[in-house]
Scaffold this motif. Structure first.
Motif, PDB file in Angstrom:
ATOM      1  N   THR A   1       0.805  -1.208   0.065  1.00 41.11           N
ATOM      2  CA  THR A   1       0.034   0.138  -0.105  1.00 41.11           C
ATOM      3  C   THR A   1       0.842   1.320  -0.200  1.00 41.11           C
ATOM      4  O   THR A   1       0.605   2.207  -0.764  1.00 41.11           O
ATOM      5  CB  THR A   1      -0.901   0.151   1.300  1.00 41.11           C
ATOM      6  N   LEU A   2       1.970   1.154   0.771  1.00 41.83           N
ATOM      7  CA  LEU A   2       2.674   2.298   1.096  1.00 41.83           C
ATOM      8  C   LEU A   2       3.582   2.577  -0.367  1.00 41.83           C
ATOM      9  O   LEU A   2       3.749   3.632  -0.994  1.00 41.83           O
ATOM     10  CB  LEU A   2       3.852   2.129   2.051  1.00 41.83           C
ATOM     11  N   ALA A   3       4.129   1.338  -0.928  1.00 38.61           N
ATOM     12  CA  ALA A   3       4.891   1.406  -2.208  1.00 38.61           C
ATOM     13  C   ALA A   3       3.837   1.996  -3.354  1.00 38.61           C
ATOM     14  O   ALA A   3       4.240   3.021  -4.116  1.00 38.61           O
ATOM     15  CB  ALA A   3       5.308   0.170  -2.594  1.00 38.61           C
ATOM     16  N   LYS A   4       2.518   1.550  -3.309  1.00 39.75           N
ATOM     17  CA  LYS A   4       1.685   2.004  -4.621  1.00 39.75           C
ATOM     18  C   LYS A   4       1.508   3.752  -4.415  1.00 39.75           C
ATOM     19  O   LYS A   4       1.563   4.568  -5.191  1.00 39.75           O
ATOM     20  CB  LYS A   4       0.570   1.303  -4.336  1.00 39.75           C
ATOM     21  N   ALA A   5       1.448   3.815  -2.768  1.00 40.34           N
ATOM     22  CA  ALA A   5       1.091   5.416  -2.754  1.00 40.34           C
ATOM     23  C   ALA A   5       2.478   6.236  -3.226  1.00 40.34           C
ATOM     24  O   ALA A   5       2.223   7.640  -3.516  1.00 40.34           O
ATOM     25  CB  ALA A   5       0.934   5.648  -1.299  1.00 40.34           C
ATOM     26  N   ASN A  57      -6.038 -16.057  -3.745  1.00 41.41           N
ATOM     27  CA  ASN A  57      -5.478 -15.865  -2.443  1.00 41.41           C
ATOM     28  C   ASN A  57      -4.825 -14.637  -2.248  1.00 41.41           C
ATOM     29  O   ASN A  57      -4.005 -14.318  -1.244  1.00 41.41           O
ATOM     30  CB  ASN A  57      -4.673 -16.915  -1.972  1.00 41.41           C
ATOM     31  N   ILE A  58      -5.261 -13.609  -3.059  1.00 43.26           N
ATOM     32  CA  ILE A  58      -4.720 -12.158  -2.982  1.00 43.26           C
ATOM     33  C   ILE A  58      -5.690 -11.143  -2.841  1.00 43.26           C
ATOM     34  O   ILE A  58      -5.577 -10.165  -3.162  1.00 43.26           O
ATOM     35  CB  ILE A  58      -3.576 -12.043  -4.010  1.00 43.26           C
ATOM     36  N   THR A  59      -6.968 -11.513  -2.237  1.00 49.99           N
ATOM     37  CA  THR A  59      -8.015 -10.618  -2.175  1.00 49.99           C
ATOM     38  C   THR A  59      -7.395  -9.323  -1.423  1.00 49.99           C
ATOM     39  O   THR A  59      -8.148  -8.247  -1.900  1.00 49.99           O
ATOM     40  CB  THR A  59      -9.289 -11.317  -1.917  1.00 49.99           C
ATOM     41  N   GLN A  60      -6.855  -9.436  -0.484  1.00 45.41           N
ATOM     42  CA  GLN A  60      -6.218  -8.339   0.068  1.00 45.41           C
ATOM     43  C   GLN A  60      -5.614  -7.179  -0.611  1.00 45.41           C
ATOM     44  O   GLN A  60      -5.424  -6.061  -0.244  1.00 45.41           O
ATOM     45  CB  GLN A  60      -5.369  -8.740   1.430  1.00 45.41           C
ATOM     46  N   ILE A  61      -4.896  -7.596  -1.706  1.00 46.47           N
ATOM     47  CA  ILE A  61      -4.189  -6.687  -2.485  1.00 46.47           C
ATOM     48  C   ILE A  61      -4.430  -6.363  -3.822  1.00 46.47           C
ATOM     49  O   ILE A  61      -4.001  -5.792  -4.587  1.00 46.47           O
ATOM     50  CB  ILE A  61      -2.494  -6.848  -2.491  1.00 46.47           C
ATOM     51  N   GLU A  62      -5.836  -7.178  -4.513  1.00 41.05           N
ATOM     52  CA  GLU A  62      -6.084  -7.101  -5.807  1.00 41.05           C
ATOM     53  C   GLU A  62      -6.250  -5.456  -6.366  1.00 41.05           C
ATOM     54  O   GLU A  62      -5.823  -5.391  -7.434  1.00 41.05           O
ATOM     55  CB  GLU A  62      -7.330  -7.696  -5.927  1.00 41.05           C
ATOM     56  N   HIS A  63      -6.646  -4.714  -5.139  1.00 42.22           N
ATOM     57  CA  HIS A  63      -6.927  -3.243  -5.937  1.00 42.22           C
ATOM     58  C   HIS A  63      -5.659  -2.578  -6.080  1.00 42.22           C
ATOM     59  O   HIS A  63      -5.615  -1.355  -6.820  1.00 42.22           O
ATOM     60  CB  HIS A  63      -7.932  -2.540  -4.806  1.00 42.22           C
ATOM     61  N   GLY A 102       9.311 -10.059   5.583  1.00 40.19           N
ATOM     62  CA  GLY A 102      10.149 -10.204   4.550  1.00 40.19           C
ATOM     63  C   GLY A 102       9.974  -9.129   3.589  1.00 40.19           C
ATOM     64  O   GLY A 102      10.948  -8.490   3.186  1.00 40.19           O
ATOM     65  N   ILE A 103       8.980  -8.938   3.022  1.00 44.26           N
ATOM     66  CA  ILE A 103       8.721  -8.080   1.896  1.00 44.26           C
ATOM     67  C   ILE A 103       8.681  -6.291   2.613  1.00 44.26           C
ATOM     68  O   ILE A 103       9.462  -5.508   1.834  1.00 44.26           O
ATOM     69  CB  ILE A 103       7.301  -8.368   1.260  1.00 44.26           C
ATOM     70  N   PHE A 104       7.960  -6.271   3.701  1.00 41.62           N
ATOM     71  CA  PHE A 104       8.139  -5.034   4.213  1.00 41.62           C
ATOM     72  C   PHE A 104       9.866  -4.479   4.517  1.00 41.62           C
ATOM     73  O   PHE A 104      10.042  -3.368   4.331  1.00 41.62           O
ATOM     74  CB  PHE A 104       7.457  -4.875   5.723  1.00 41.62           C
ATOM     75  N   ASN A 105      10.213  -5.641   5.201  1.00 41.10           N
ATOM     76  CA  ASN A 105      11.880  -5.279   5.472  1.00 41.10           C
ATOM     77  C   ASN A 105      12.732  -5.157   4.297  1.00 41.10           C
ATOM     78  O   ASN A 105      13.535  -4.143   4.139  1.00 41.10           O
ATOM     79  CB  ASN A 105      12.332  -6.385   6.320  1.00 41.10           C
ATOM     80  N   ALA A 106      12.584  -5.722   3.150  1.00 43.44           N
ATOM     81  CA  ALA A 106      13.336  -5.516   2.076  1.00 43.44           C
ATOM     82  C   ALA A 106      12.869  -4.019   1.333  1.00 43.44           C
ATOM     83  O   ALA A 106      13.642  -3.393   0.830  1.00 43.44           O
ATOM     84  CB  ALA A 106      12.960  -6.283   0.947  1.00 43.44           C
ATOM     85  N   HIS A 122      14.210  -1.475   3.367  1.00 39.37           N
ATOM     86  CA  HIS A 122      15.972  -1.596   2.970  1.00 39.37           C
ATOM     87  C   HIS A 122      16.404  -0.696   1.969  1.00 39.37           C
ATOM     88  O   HIS A 122      17.118   0.038   1.909  1.00 39.37           O
ATOM     89  CB  HIS A 122      16.219  -2.999   2.995  1.00 39.37           C
ATOM     90  N   PHE A 123      15.353  -0.727   0.885  1.00 42.21           N
ATOM     91  CA  PHE A 123      16.003  -0.306  -0.361  1.00 42.21           C
ATOM     92  C   PHE A 123      15.208   1.259  -0.608  1.00 42.21           C
ATOM     93  O   PHE A 123      15.470   1.661  -1.614  1.00 42.21           O
ATOM     94  CB  PHE A 123      15.425  -1.114  -1.564  1.00 42.21           C
ATOM     95  N   GLY A 124      14.727   1.743   0.605  1.00 43.84           N
ATOM     96  CA  GLY A 124      14.152   3.085   0.424  1.00 43.84           C
ATOM     97  C   GLY A 124      12.796   3.105  -0.584  1.00 43.84           C
ATOM     98  O   GLY A 124      12.466   4.332  -0.972  1.00 43.84           O
ATOM     99  N   ILE A 125      12.039   1.908  -0.773  1.00 49.23           N
ATOM    100  CA  ILE A 125      11.066   2.237  -1.547  1.00 49.23           C
ATOM    101  C   ILE A 125       9.856   2.515  -0.724  1.00 49.23           C
ATOM    102  O   ILE A 125       8.826   3.417  -1.095  1.00 49.23           O
ATOM    103  CB  ILE A 125      10.513   0.773  -2.129  1.00 49.23           C
ATOM    104  N   ILE A 126       9.809   2.272   0.498  1.00 47.24           N
ATOM    105  CA  ILE A 126       8.743   2.921   1.683  1.00 47.24           C
ATOM    106  C   ILE A 126       9.642   3.547   2.938  1.00 47.24           C
ATOM    107  O   ILE A 126      10.588   3.110   2.909  1.00 47.24           O
ATOM    108  CB  ILE A 126       7.746   1.703   1.934  1.00 47.24           C
TER     109      ILE A 126
END
Length: 259
Positions: free
Chosen positions: A30-34, A52-58, A248-252, A255-259
């Motif tokens: 959500t933060l990356a998209k923003a 299994n990805i209804t939480q992020i489909e949008h 893992g995804i949040f941390n990466a 780490h790379f300053g995407i969020i």
């Protein structure tokens, strides 16, 4: 500068333990998209089985499905790379002779050829999929065939595919293999997407955990292996993050300053 993120589903976005997406991953995407980053799925699953990805489909801009055999951006098909009819027939003939189950994936429908309790349990345990379509095989075969997934061991695979010369074979778990047309991979899907949308593949970051993620990890500008990834993928990746169940995804992305 990273413009697009590509995510495998099972073992990367979705936990094998809970069969859901961790809240930290939903927050990260959500933060990356923003922040103006495009988000893409890169999976071996047929689109029909992405449930299994209804939480992020949008948040999703496009999909690489069936290991790169069918890719689309919103409502636009970018590439479709079917198997040859002769290779499909060869695998199904061997399925009949040896009695192993084989998922047959068409453009619209899929079915399990020679289903058995073991195959059904494999898909239920690994992917939380218990309702493989019972569409008649002839209906599926009337469509372009994107992928075959025989439920066989690696040793059995050597015999089954000995005569096939124009296929790619991917295996991200011991229980089954994914068969696509030659030169089809998640990397091809990334290149097709980049060419269609006009961005440099070096401006992408890809996440994965299994053998079928190796090509896109190498092709992307930055390849990230999950902490639960296999050793080969970790060695090929530019960065190894924590596991899917350990943010893992949040941390990466942090780490790379995407969020």
């Amino acid at each position: 500068m990273i413009k697009a993120l590509f995510f495998d589903i099972d073992g990367t976005l979705v936990s094998f333990k809970t069969h859901s997406i961790p809240e930290s991953t939903v927050e990260a995407l959500t933060l990356a998209k923003a922040n103006g980053i495009d988000i893409y799925i890169s999976t071996g699953r047929p689109y029909r089985l992405i449930d299994n990805i209804t939480q992020i489909e949008h948040l999703i801009d496009g999909y690489i499905t069936t290991n790169g055999a069918f890719c689309f951006h919103r409502d636009n098909v970018i590439s479709c790379s079917p198997l040859s009819l002769s290779d499909v027939k060869s695998v199904l003939d061997q399925s009949d002779e040896a009695g192993f189950a084989c998922m047959v994936v068409g453009e619209k429908d899929l079915t399990m050829h020679n289903p058995n309790p073991y195959a059904e349990q494999v898909f239920k345990d690994l992917l939380n999929v218990s309702d493989i379509s019972k569409v008649p095989l002839n209906t599926v075969l009337s469509q372009r065939i994107l992928q075959l997934t025989p439920v066989i061991t690696e040793e059995e695979q050597k015999e089954v595919f000995r005569s096939l010369k124009s296929v790619e074979i991917g295996r991200w778990c011991p229980e089954f293999a994914d068969v696509t047309a030659a030169d089809v991979s998640k990397a091809k899907g990334l290149y097709d997407m980049a060419r269609y949308l006009g961005f440099d593949p070096q401006c992408t970051m890809a996440f994965g955990d299994g053998g079928n993620d190796l090509s896109i990890i190498k092709a992307s500008g930055t390849g990230v292996a999950m902490g639960n990834a296999n050793i080969q993928l970790k060695k090929a990746a530019d960065y190894v993050t924590t596991g899917v169940d350990d943010d893992g995804i949040f941390n990466a992305l942090r780490h790379f300053g995407i969020i």
